[in-house]
Design a protein around this motif. Structure first.
Motif, PDB file in Angstrom:
ATOM      1  N   GLN A 190      -7.779   2.735 -18.878  1.00 28.16           N
ATOM      2  CA  GLN A 190      -7.584   2.013 -18.870  1.00 28.16           C
ATOM      3  C   GLN A 190      -8.391   1.162 -17.533  1.00 28.16           C
ATOM      4  N   HIS A 191      -9.847   0.724 -18.673  1.00 27.19           N
ATOM      5  CA  HIS A 191     -10.810   0.331 -18.045  1.00 27.19           C
ATOM      6  C   HIS A 191     -10.156  -1.668 -17.941  1.00 27.19           C
ATOM      7  N   LEU A 192      -9.643  -1.680 -17.985  1.00 28.25           N
ATOM      8  CA  LEU A 192      -9.166  -3.991 -18.460  1.00 28.25           C
ATOM      9  C   LEU A 192      -8.281  -3.954 -16.651  1.00 28.25           C
ATOM     10  N   LEU A 193      -7.882  -2.732 -16.164  1.00 25.06           N
ATOM     11  CA  LEU A 193      -7.073  -3.778 -14.947  1.00 25.06           C
ATOM     12  C   LEU A 193      -7.310  -3.894 -14.147  1.00 25.06           C
ATOM     13  N   GLU A 194      -6.587  -4.988 -14.402  1.00 24.44           N
ATOM     14  CA  GLU A 194      -6.745  -6.225 -13.093  1.00 24.44           C
ATOM     15  C   GLU A 194      -5.958  -6.168 -12.100  1.00 24.44           C
ATOM     16  N   LYS A 195      -4.338  -5.208 -12.148  1.00 22.82           N
ATOM     17  CA  LYS A 195      -3.803  -4.938 -10.882  1.00 22.82           C
ATOM     18  C   LYS A 195      -3.090  -3.377 -10.984  1.00 22.82           C
ATOM     19  N   LEU A 196      -3.279  -3.052  -9.369  1.00 21.38           N
ATOM     20  CA  LEU A 196      -2.842  -1.327  -9.936  1.00 21.38           C
ATOM     21  C   LEU A 196      -2.523  -1.364  -8.595  1.00 21.38           C
ATOM     22  N   VAL A 197      -0.673  -0.510  -8.246  1.00 17.21           N
ATOM     23  CA  VAL A 197      -0.226  -0.559  -7.393  1.00 17.21           C
ATOM     24  C   VAL A 197       0.206   1.207  -7.289  1.00 17.21           C
ATOM     25  N   LEU A 198      -0.483   1.911  -6.576  1.00 12.89           N
ATOM     26  CA  LEU A 198      -0.393   3.330  -6.116  1.00 12.89           C
ATOM     27  C   LEU A 198       0.110   3.675  -4.555  1.00 12.89           C
ATOM     28  N   MET A 199       1.365   3.938  -4.878  1.00 12.96           N
ATOM     29  CA  MET A 199       2.207   4.425  -3.294  1.00 12.96           C
ATOM     30  C   MET A 199       2.257   5.530  -3.486  1.00 12.96           C
ATOM     31  N   ALA A 200       2.286   6.497  -3.666  1.00 13.39           N
ATOM     32  CA  ALA A 200       2.599   7.882  -3.753  1.00 13.39           C
ATOM     33  C   ALA A 200       1.311   9.136  -2.669  1.00 13.39           C
ATOM     34  N   PRO A 201       1.653  10.107  -2.308  1.00 11.42           N
ATOM     35  CA  PRO A 201       1.039  11.506  -2.227  1.00 11.42           C
ATOM     36  C   PRO A 201      -0.264  11.389  -2.712  1.00 11.42           C
TER      37      PRO A 201
ATOM     38  N   ARG B 225      -2.468  -2.495  -4.707  1.00 11.79           N
ATOM     39  CA  ARG B 225      -1.799  -2.063  -3.363  1.00 11.79           C
ATOM     40  C   ARG B 225      -1.736  -0.700  -3.057  1.00 11.79           C
ATOM     41  N   LEU B 226      -1.734  -0.201  -2.085  1.00 11.62           N
ATOM     42  CA  LEU B 226      -2.318   1.132  -1.410  1.00 11.62           C
ATOM     43  C   LEU B 226      -0.778   1.271  -0.385  1.00 11.62           C
ATOM     44  N   ASP B 227      -0.274   2.648   0.028  1.00 13.36           N
ATOM     45  CA  ASP B 227       0.243   3.347   0.953  1.00 13.36           C
ATOM     46  C   ASP B 227       0.403   4.058   1.930  1.00 13.36           C
ATOM     47  N   LEU B 228      -0.246   3.656   2.623  1.00 12.60           N
ATOM     48  CA  LEU B 228      -1.032   4.375   4.032  1.00 12.60           C
ATOM     49  C   LEU B 228      -0.090   5.137   5.151  1.00 12.60           C
ATOM     50  N   THR B 229       1.274   4.486   4.646  1.00 13.65           N
ATOM     51  CA  THR B 229       1.549   5.423   5.889  1.00 13.65           C
ATOM     52  C   THR B 229       1.990   7.507   5.880  1.00 13.65           C
ATOM     53  N   GLY B 230       2.153   7.668   7.086  1.00 17.90           N
ATOM     54  CA  GLY B 230       1.493   8.941   7.493  1.00 17.90           C
ATOM     55  C   GLY B 230       0.407   9.331   7.386  1.00 17.90           C
ATOM     56  N   ARG B 231      -0.581   8.458   6.852  1.00 16.00           N
ATOM     57  CA  ARG B 231      -1.696   9.897   7.191  1.00 16.00           C
ATOM     58  C   ARG B 231      -3.099   8.906   8.086  1.00 16.00           C
TER      59      ARG B 231
ATOM     60  N   PHE C 157      -0.700  -2.179 -13.602  1.00 11.68           N
ATOM     61  CA  PHE C 157      -0.117  -0.478 -13.632  1.00 11.68           C
ATOM     62  C   PHE C 157       0.042  -0.635 -12.057  1.00 11.68           C
ATOM     63  N   SER C 158       1.523   0.188 -11.626  1.00 14.77           N
ATOM     64  CA  SER C 158       2.176   0.487 -10.903  1.00 14.77           C
ATOM     65  C   SER C 158       2.810   1.984 -10.974  1.00 14.77           C
ATOM     66  N   PHE C 159       2.636   2.855  -9.681  1.00 17.20           N
ATOM     67  CA  PHE C 159       3.033   4.029 -10.428  1.00 17.20           C
ATOM     68  C   PHE C 159       3.635   4.606  -8.147  1.00 17.20           C
ATOM     69  N   ILE C 160       4.842   4.629  -8.519  1.00 20.13           N
ATOM     70  CA  ILE C 160       5.595   4.554  -6.800  1.00 20.13           C
ATOM     71  C   ILE C 160       6.407   5.832  -7.276  1.00 20.13           C
ATOM     72  N   SER C 161       6.105   7.075  -6.308  1.00 21.50           N
ATOM     73  CA  SER C 161       7.102   8.363  -6.480  1.00 21.50           C
ATOM     74  C   SER C 161       6.761   8.858  -5.113  1.00 21.50           C
ATOM     75  N   PRO C 162       7.786   9.773  -4.587  1.00 20.55           N
ATOM     76  CA  PRO C 162       7.377  10.503  -3.682  1.00 20.55           C
ATOM     77  C   PRO C 162       6.330  12.341  -3.691  1.00 20.55           C
ATOM     78  N   THR C 163       6.517  12.437  -5.019  1.00 19.17           N
ATOM     79  CA  THR C 163       5.394  13.527  -5.229  1.00 19.17           C
ATOM     80  C   THR C 163       3.754  12.814  -5.359  1.00 19.17           C
ATOM     81  N   ASN C 164       3.277  14.412  -5.486  1.00 20.59           N
ATOM     82  CA  ASN C 164       1.610  13.846  -5.546  1.00 20.59           C
ATOM     83  C   ASN C 164       1.703  13.122  -6.734  1.00 20.59           C
TER      84      ASN C 164
ATOM     85  N   LEU D 180      -4.870  -8.308  -1.705  1.00 15.44           N
ATOM     86  CA  LEU D 180      -4.615  -6.366  -1.465  1.00 15.44           C
ATOM     87  C   LEU D 180      -3.192  -6.652  -0.652  1.00 15.44           C
ATOM     88  N   HIS D 181      -2.706  -5.202  -0.897  1.00 15.39           N
ATOM     89  CA  HIS D 181      -1.864  -5.337  -0.457  1.00 15.39           C
ATOM     90  C   HIS D 181      -1.355  -4.112   0.536  1.00 15.39           C
TER      91      HIS D 181
END
Length: 763
Positions: free
Chosen positions: A202-213, A234-240, A183-190, A305-306
């Motif tokens: 969704q307890h069978l997740l093997e790959k997770l991408v979260l790039m959102a506030p 995969r996580l986004d640490l920009t601006g934190r 599951f991948s979720f990329i958005s500029p909103t929270n 890890l990304h």
């Protein structure tokens, strides 16, 4: 008989995937599918496996249904029938991955509604779809993905814009209809407030991408740590801030003693004051410097890890990871702070020394903007250096890539440190697209540096770097240790070169098995130097001939070389036999086998039932209804009855008047002059007594009553005549009048008025 490559399905798929990745690969693979029947099915499976839009599927509808034949995404002019769907389903069942981009605007929104309404209800459009990539900017575009959600779906990649008010509804429906592994979720909103609750199933997740506030919230960190099968994150640490990054692990593993004043990370000083100073950040910084900061949690199954963001934030995050990572990809702000980069390099070598196999470092989009400006000759050329001296020991590392727009300078010292720290490198890329204009000078890496790298990394087969191909040490040309048979591909980019013959001779020595030599050949590329491109072309033309000569010389040397005499040594060996007495207990093992013989019994039950026949007989007697009208005929007559002149006494007159009035009242009852109501026919005439009663009724009405009634009337009239004669003889003595009063019907002694009696007689 099929060729050898077709006997192994994996080898066939690898071959077709290589054809697909080549320029004009889809056209070539479609031609392969039309070659023969043996190649048709596997080639079509690879060709239709991944679709970047819905246009190829829309092409399969008949042309008369489409608004424009050359642009099927414009829509339909007629709704497809079930027969029109047959060629579509023939190819749609081969699709495993599909991508939709709303901004491309190659498919009209009305197409989705027509597909949903006209498709056969018993099948899905893509029955074997595994991965769905959906990039939209509106809520309506997100709703169009509902028709592709199915239980077979395993990966969903969402990239949405802003102002999605119904995102909770979509995530709830997605969770209820699928069991995802990626599951991948990329958005500029929270992220939604109930994000973790919606994806809790969704307890069978093997790959997770979260790039959102909101992706670094403690609750999100607790949910991610609870995923038992998570392997890629995969996580986004920009601006934190560093505190926010560290807070991601606050709820993963609770620790004791944090609330006591004696705890090293407690905010309580133990002394009451109105202005309490928060020393948590200062204490964490001190513990981070001393290395005594305890980790809060780990991800047991995570191997990839990304991370995206500043180098300092990435270092804070990696410190909390205790699992042995095998792949690490970092997207950093370029150029990074030198001290932070040194700390991160040392931390990577310390924590993942025995497990890390791949390390890739690239730049963020904001950092690449300066490289875009530099291509227009409006900015100064890049001159940053990325030090690799802190890489001390990564013996398992096989792939190392650096692709940065600013930090492009690598020195001989950096390459030597890499060759010592990573002896098992197989792929090395050191900013192969970097440009070195004459203003900044040539690159720091030369051919001698490449020779030392090859001699230390014996498994290196791919090298991409910008070098200064000048000269070449004679000691290297005379040494066989600098020659590597594993180096097969060399990418030099914008490398500098003067003498193509000398470079070709040097490369034929250090890489006699080199198969591919590439450089920048496009004249429209920024930083292109035509002289360098021409010299590299000349070196590439000379290299195969020199390699052939080099290999032939080495073969002759091995065949005619001096035979080294064998070295022998005399040694004495103590050949005393050692005897050991051992006892063996040999006892037979017995087994008792029992056979149980029991007869097989069969129980049978026979059920007998009496057959009944149900017959209904209509036994209704035939009856005849007959009606008889019995109407009483009345005759009205007037008689002049004059009484005799005898003068009765007063007492006799009173007695006579009473008797007459009673007799008249007894005869002239209201029931006498009323018509008998019509007699309703009898319902049942099946009994004999009823017939006798009927005849008796007819007798009374037709014979008895007509004969008895006139006689009574005649007697009453005779009595009245006598009363009249008495009145004539003695007129002065007025006889008492007889008055008939009306009483209710049914009373025998009731009085009836003469007017009422006359009216009843008329009717």
């Amino acid at each position: 008989m099929q060729p050898i490559v077709l006997r192994d399905l994996d080898a066939t798929n690898k071959l077709f995937e290589a054809i697909l990745d080549a320029p004009n690969g889809r056209r070539m693979l479609s031609r392969v599918a039309r070659t023969c029947r043996a190649l048709c099915e596997p080639a079509l499976n690879i060709l239709w496996r991944d679709l970047d839009s819905l246009v190829p599927i829309l092409w399969q509808f008949p042309g008369h249904l489409l608004r424009k034949n050359r642009k099927p995404g414009m829509g339909f002019v007629k709704t497809p029938t079930e027969d029109d769907w047959k060629p579509v389903l023939k190819y749609s069942e081969r699709v495993r991955q599909i991508t939709y981009n709303e901004q491309a605007n190659n498919v009209a929104p009305s197409v989705f509604a027509v597909l949903e309404e006209s498709r056969p209800r018993s099948v899905q459009i893509f029955p074997h779809l595994v991965e769905l990539n959906w990039k939209v900017e509106t809520s309506a575009g997100l709703d169009r993905s509902f028709m592709f959600l199915s239980p077979q779906l395993r990966a969903v990649n969402l990239e949405v814009g802003t102002r999605f008010l119904q995102l909770d509804i979509f995530l709830a429906d997605l969770t209820s209809r699928t069991k995802l592994t990626s599951f991948s979720f990329i958005s500029p909103t929270n992220l939604p407030d109930s994000f973790t609750e919606l994806l809790g199933r969704q307890h069978l997740l093997e790959k997770l991408v979260l790039m959102a506030p909101g992706a670094l919230a403690p609750g999100v960190g607790r949910w991610i740590a609870s995923l038992p099968e998570l392997k890629t994150l995969r996580l986004d640490l920009t601006g934190r801030s560093m505190i926010a990054v560290d807070g991601f692990f606050d709820e993963i593993r609770p620790r004791s003693g944090d609330s006591t004043p004696g705890s090293v990370i407690s905010t309580d000083s133990g002394i009451y004051s109105d202005e309490e100073v928060d020393l948590l950040l200062i204490r964490k910084s001190l513990l981070r410097l001393t290395g005594d900061l305890r980790s809060k949690g780990s991800f047991a199954q995570m191997r990839k890890l990304h991370l995206t963001g500043d180098v300092s934030n990435i270092a804070v995050f990696i410190k909390q990871i205790m699992t042995p990572l095998t792949q690490l990809e970092l997207v950093i702000e370029d150029p990074p702070d030198r001290a932070d980069w040194h700390d991160l390099s040392a931390l990577i070598c310390e924590k993942f020394e025995d497990s890390l196999q791949s390390l890739r470092v690239t730049a963020t989009g904001s950092s690449r903007f300066m490289d875009l400006v530099r291509s227009t000759s409006r900015a100064e050329p890049a001159s940053g250096r990325l030090s690799l001296e802190q890489f001390t020991s990564l013996p398992c590392l096989k792939r190392l890539e650096f692709d940065l727009p600013e930090s492009i300078i690598f020195t001989d010292t950096d390459v030597q440190c890499l060759s010592k720290a990573c002896p098992n490198l197989e792929t090395l890329k050191l900013c192969p697209l970097a440009r070195f204009p004459p203003v900044t000078g040539p690159p720091k890496i030369n051919l001698d540096t490449i020779a030392h790298l090859i001699s230390s990394c014996k498994k290196l087969h791919t090298l991409a770097a910008v070098i200064n191909a000048k000269g070449g040490n004679k000691e290297i040309l005379s040494s066989m240790h600098a020659s590597s048979k594993s180096l097969l591909r060399l990418y030099v980019g914008h490398s500098w070169i003067d003498d193509s013959l000398q470079v070709a001779i040097f490369l034929s020595h250090i890489a006699p098995s080199l198969e591919t030599l590439r450089w920048i050949q496009e004249k429209n590329r920024p930083g292109f130097v035509e002289a360098n491109a021409r010299n590299w072309q000349s070196a590439s033309d000379l290299l195969p001939h020199l390699q052939g000569i080099r290999l032939l010389e080495r073969q002759f040397t091995r065949e005619t070389g001096h035979i080294v005499p064998k070295v022998t040594f005399d040694r004495s060996v103590d050949a005393c036999i050692k005897v050991i007495d051992r006892g063996v207990n040999a006892s037979p093992k017995t087994h008792n086998n029992a056979v149980q013989a029991s007869p097989s019994l069969v129980s049978q039950i026979v059920q007998t039932k009496t057959n009944y026949a149900s017959i209904s007989v209509d036994a209704t007697p035939s009856t005849v209804d007959a009606s008889i009208e019995a109407v009483t005929k009345l005759t009205s007559k007037e008689v002049d009855a004059v009484p005799t002149p005898a003068v009765p006494s007063k007492v006799e007159d009173e007695k006579r008047s009473d008797s007459v009035s009673r007799s008249v009242q007894a005869l002239l009852t209201p029931s006498t002059f009323l018509r008998a109501p019509p007699q309703r026919p009898s319902v049942s005439l099946i009994y004999f007594p009823s017939i006798i009663g009927l005849f008796s009724l007819v007798y009374r009405l037709a014979i008895f009553y007509p004969l008895s009634l006139p006689s009574r009337i005649f007697q009453a009239a005779a009595g009245s005549i006598k009363w009249s004669h008495a009145d004539i003889v003695k007129p002065q003595d007025q006889a008492p009048a007889v008055t008939l009063t009306s009483q209710p019907t049914g009373a025998v002694d009731s009085d009836i008025a003469l007017d009422t009696l006359a009216a009843e007689v008329r009717h």
